[in-house]
Design a protein around this motif. Structure first.
Motif, PDB file in Angstrom:
ATOM      1  N   SER A 263     -53.556 -28.161   2.294  1.00  0.00           N
ATOM      2  CA  SER A 263     -54.834 -28.173   3.040  1.00  0.00           C
ATOM      3  C   SER A 263     -55.562 -29.501   2.816  1.00  0.00           C
ATOM      4  O   SER A 263     -56.356 -29.922   3.671  1.00  0.00           O
ATOM      5  N   ALA A 264     -55.297 -30.150   1.714  1.00  0.00           N
ATOM      6  CA  ALA A 264     -55.751 -31.530   1.466  1.00  0.00           C
ATOM      7  C   ALA A 264     -57.242 -31.727   1.752  1.00  0.00           C
ATOM      8  O   ALA A 264     -57.639 -32.677   2.422  1.00  0.00           O
ATOM      9  N   GLY A 265     -58.049 -30.777   1.279  1.00  0.00           N
ATOM     10  CA  GLY A 265     -59.494 -30.942   1.395  1.00  0.00           C
ATOM     11  C   GLY A 265     -60.081 -30.570   2.747  1.00  0.00           C
ATOM     12  O   GLY A 265     -61.297 -30.530   2.913  1.00  0.00           O
ATOM     13  N   ARG A 266     -59.205 -30.262   3.723  1.00  0.00           N
ATOM     14  CA  ARG A 266     -59.743 -29.852   5.028  1.00  0.00           C
ATOM     15  C   ARG A 266     -60.348 -28.444   4.905  1.00  0.00           C
ATOM     16  O   ARG A 266     -59.892 -27.649   4.072  1.00  0.00           O
ATOM     17  N   PRO A 267     -61.337 -28.091   5.736  1.00  0.00           N
ATOM     18  CA  PRO A 267     -61.917 -26.740   5.669  1.00  0.00           C
ATOM     19  C   PRO A 267     -60.818 -25.680   5.756  1.00  0.00           C
ATOM     20  O   PRO A 267     -59.933 -25.773   6.608  1.00  0.00           O
ATOM     21  N   LEU A 268     -60.906 -24.686   4.871  1.00  0.00           N
ATOM     22  CA  LEU A 268     -59.836 -23.693   4.727  1.00  0.00           C
ATOM     23  C   LEU A 268     -60.373 -22.276   4.920  1.00  0.00           C
ATOM     24  O   LEU A 268     -61.340 -21.870   4.271  1.00  0.00           O
ATOM     25  N   VAL A 269     -59.732 -21.534   5.810  1.00  0.00           N
ATOM     26  CA  VAL A 269     -59.959 -20.087   5.943  1.00  0.00           C
ATOM     27  C   VAL A 269     -58.755 -19.394   5.324  1.00  0.00           C
ATOM     28  O   VAL A 269     -57.615 -19.803   5.563  1.00  0.00           O
ATOM     29  N   PHE A 270     -59.017 -18.357   4.519  1.00  0.00           N
ATOM     30  CA  PHE A 270     -57.917 -17.656   3.850  1.00  0.00           C
ATOM     31  C   PHE A 270     -58.030 -16.151   4.113  1.00  0.00           C
ATOM     32  O   PHE A 270     -59.075 -15.551   3.892  1.00  0.00           O
ATOM     33  N   PHE A 271     -56.931 -15.566   4.587  1.00  0.00           N
ATOM     34  CA  PHE A 271     -56.849 -14.105   4.748  1.00  0.00           C
ATOM     35  C   PHE A 271     -55.698 -13.583   3.898  1.00  0.00           C
ATOM     36  O   PHE A 271     -54.580 -14.120   3.964  1.00  0.00           O
ATOM     37  N   ASP A 272     -55.955 -12.523   3.141  1.00  0.00           N
ATOM     38  CA  ASP A 272     -54.882 -11.827   2.433  1.00  0.00           C
ATOM     39  C   ASP A 272     -54.827 -10.407   3.000  1.00  0.00           C
ATOM     40  O   ASP A 272     -55.820  -9.678   2.938  1.00  0.00           O
ATOM     41  N   LEU A 273     -53.684 -10.049   3.577  1.00  0.00           N
ATOM     42  CA  LEU A 273     -53.581  -8.814   4.357  1.00  0.00           C
ATOM     43  C   LEU A 273     -53.011  -7.673   3.521  1.00  0.00           C
ATOM     44  O   LEU A 273     -51.941  -7.812   2.921  1.00  0.00           O
ATOM     45  N   HIS A 274     -53.720  -6.553   3.526  1.00  0.00           N
ATOM     46  CA  HIS A 274     -53.345  -5.387   2.708  1.00  0.00           C
ATOM     47  C   HIS A 274     -53.524  -4.091   3.479  1.00  0.00           C
ATOM     48  O   HIS A 274     -54.151  -4.047   4.533  1.00  0.00           O
ATOM     49  N   ASP A 275     -53.002  -3.010   2.870  1.00  0.00           N
ATOM     50  CA  ASP A 275     -53.384  -1.646   3.234  1.00  0.00           C
ATOM     51  C   ASP A 275     -53.909  -0.992   1.961  1.00  0.00           C
ATOM     52  O   ASP A 275     -53.410  -1.282   0.880  1.00  0.00           O
ATOM     53  N   PRO A 276     -54.891  -0.090   2.086  1.00  0.00           N
ATOM     54  CA  PRO A 276     -55.489   0.505   0.879  1.00  0.00           C
ATOM     55  C   PRO A 276     -54.672   1.705   0.386  1.00  0.00           C
ATOM     56  O   PRO A 276     -53.483   1.785   0.641  1.00  0.00           O
ATOM     57  N   ALA A 277     -55.328   2.629  -0.315  1.00  0.00           N
ATOM     58  CA  ALA A 277     -54.665   3.874  -0.691  1.00  0.00           C
ATOM     59  C   ALA A 277     -54.306   4.642   0.584  1.00  0.00           C
ATOM     60  O   ALA A 277     -54.699   4.258   1.684  1.00  0.00           O
ATOM     61  N   LEU A 278     -53.554   5.731   0.452  1.00  0.00           N
ATOM     62  CA  LEU A 278     -52.900   6.306   1.627  1.00  0.00           C
ATOM     63  C   LEU A 278     -53.834   6.994   2.605  1.00  0.00           C
ATOM     64  O   LEU A 278     -53.772   6.777   3.802  1.00  0.00           O
ATOM     65  N   LYS A 279     -54.686   7.863   2.097  1.00  0.00           N
ATOM     66  CA  LYS A 279     -55.580   8.560   3.024  1.00  0.00           C
ATOM     67  C   LYS A 279     -56.774   9.133   2.289  1.00  0.00           C
ATOM     68  O   LYS A 279     -56.921   8.955   1.092  1.00  0.00           O
ATOM     69  N   GLY A 280     -57.613   9.831   2.998  1.00  0.00           N
ATOM     70  CA  GLY A 280     -58.896  10.260   2.467  1.00  0.00           C
ATOM     71  C   GLY A 280     -59.943   9.452   3.210  1.00  0.00           C
ATOM     72  O   GLY A 280     -59.710   8.302   3.584  1.00  0.00           O
ATOM     73  N   GLU A 281     -61.095  10.060   3.423  1.00  0.00           N
ATOM     74  CA  GLU A 281     -62.105   9.478   4.301  1.00  0.00           C
ATOM     75  C   GLU A 281     -62.419   8.032   3.931  1.00  0.00           C
ATOM     76  O   GLU A 281     -62.530   7.158   4.776  1.00  0.00           O
TER      77      GLU A 281
END
Ligand SMILES: [Zn+2]
Length: 396
Positions: A263-281
């Protein structure tokens, strides 16, 4: 691997996990009942990922019992994912198609005359072959460079995707990781949607290709994805607790070394993609986690409001999907030491302008159905929102 093989005397079909992403302990109970238990391997807590193939059961009806692990359900809100094309495409069997008590969930499946190989899983597994298939549709695209991030612990080549305009260095950078928790496959479809968005022949795609370089690690725990591990809460710690000072996984060491340099100092957006626990409200929704770095709170609010404003996908995003710092499970403070997780680490980089963990429920977001397609639409909506978000951000 089949830990408890079916008795060949009783069955002329087979239930296996002997393929990428496969996971289960399998027992046969009577002639037509298959008992499935998630194989935790080195995961230290109850978890729920399983993925099996049933072969040679054409014309039969089989009953499946999916065992709870330490009291926790191993069946999602819309029942099992089912694939009749070897894991390329998936459907939920349906929330009415199973019943569940405090020990197990049960469903039945009638195999059609063509159903030689039917896959069943807690979710909609996405393995390296799915990515290969996606990328083959974009072969020869000059914006896409397929690289190797590093060798995994087990010696596999870990893919790194760089999207950039070969004619020039872009003013902005976006980095995305998925599968820091190996089993959290629905995030991979979000990633496909983001990649579709940035490769699309529309105004947004064109702007992104002209102005943004992308650094994408589709499988941060590559061995875990290929081997069908839970990945979550793995001993001694999992990949998403490996971004602190004591990094032990080669993929994470490579991300930490290569991403800031790239990225060499350029503005950086970062996303880390997940799923949570299985179910429940509490978990049947979508969350964007606020960062420990408070200066990134307002940008996150703006980004989410842009997804809400411009999004066209089935899953409707709204600002109440931001999990504020200090609430829910977003509770680490700076007194706990430097952040150990991916988006926390990235949020501390001096050029970060947005860094968040995205938690997409496996099957339900406030009643909207999560599928490969609706997850891709969410990714596309995120790619679109990047355009006004970056245009508004301070020029580098
Ligand atoms: Zn996770």
């Amino acid at each position: 691997m089949i830990l408890l093989p079916l008795s060949s005397a009783l069955a002329d079909y087979s239930v296996t996990t002997d393929f990428p992403g496969g996971n289960a302990m399998i027992e046969q109970s009577g002639e037509d009942t298959i008992r499935i238990t998630p194989d935790l391997r080195d995961t230290t807590t109850a978890w729920f990922y399983w993925y099996v193939a049933v072969k040679g059961a054409e014309g039969k009806t089989l009953h499946f019992e999916v065992q709870r692990v330490a009291g926790e359900s191993s069946m999602g809100a819309r029942g099992p994912g089912v694939s009749v094309d070897g894991g390329k495409t998936w459907k939920w069997l349906g929330s009415d198609a199973f019943k569940e008590d405090d020990k197990k969930a049960e469903f039945s499946y009638t195999f059609g005359p063509q159903d030689k190989d039917v896959r069943f899983s807690v979710g909609m597994p996405y393995v390296p072959e799915n990515l290969t298939q996606f990328l083959s549709a974009h072969k020869g695209n000059p914006f896409l460079q397929q690289k190797v991030l590093t060798k995994s612990s087990k010696g596999r080549d870990v893919p790194l995707l760089i999207f950039s305009n070969p004619a020039r260095k872009a003013p902005y950078t976006v980095a995305i990781t998925a599968r820091n928790h190996a089993c959290e496959m629905m995030g991979s479809y979000v990633l496909e949607g983001i990649m579709e968005g940035l490769l699309a022949e529309d105004a947004q795609g064109k702007w992104l290709r002209d102005n943004v370089d992308f650094f994408i690690v589709p499988f941060a725990d590559y061995d875990g994805v290929a081997d069908g591990d839970q990945g979550k809460n793995r001993a001694p710690h999992d990949h998403n607790r490996d971004y602190g000072d004591e990094t032990i996984y080669p993929e994470i060491a490579a991300i930490k070394a290569q991403l800031p340099a790239w990225s060499a100092g350029r503005p950086l957006v970062f996303f880390d993609l997940h799923d949570p626990a299985l179910k429940g409200e509490y978990f049947e929704t979508l969350f964007f986690l606020e960062n420990l770095n408070e200066s990134l709170n307002a940008p996150l609010e703006r980004f989410v409001s842009l997804v809400e404003r411009d999004g066209q996908g089935l899953i409707r995003v709204s600002p109440n999907m931001i999990m504020k710092h200090g609430t829910g499970y977003n509770k680490k403070t700076s007194e706990d030491g430097p952040p150990l997780h991916a988006s926390g680490w990235a949020g501390q980089l001096p050029n970060a302008i947005l860094s968040t963990t995205v938690e997409l429920a496996y099957a339900n977001v406030s009643g909207y159905e999560v599928t490969a397609e609706s997850a891709r639409e969410l990714g596309r909506d995120m790619a679109w929102a990047l355009v006004p978000f970056l245009q508004e951000s301070k020029k580098p």
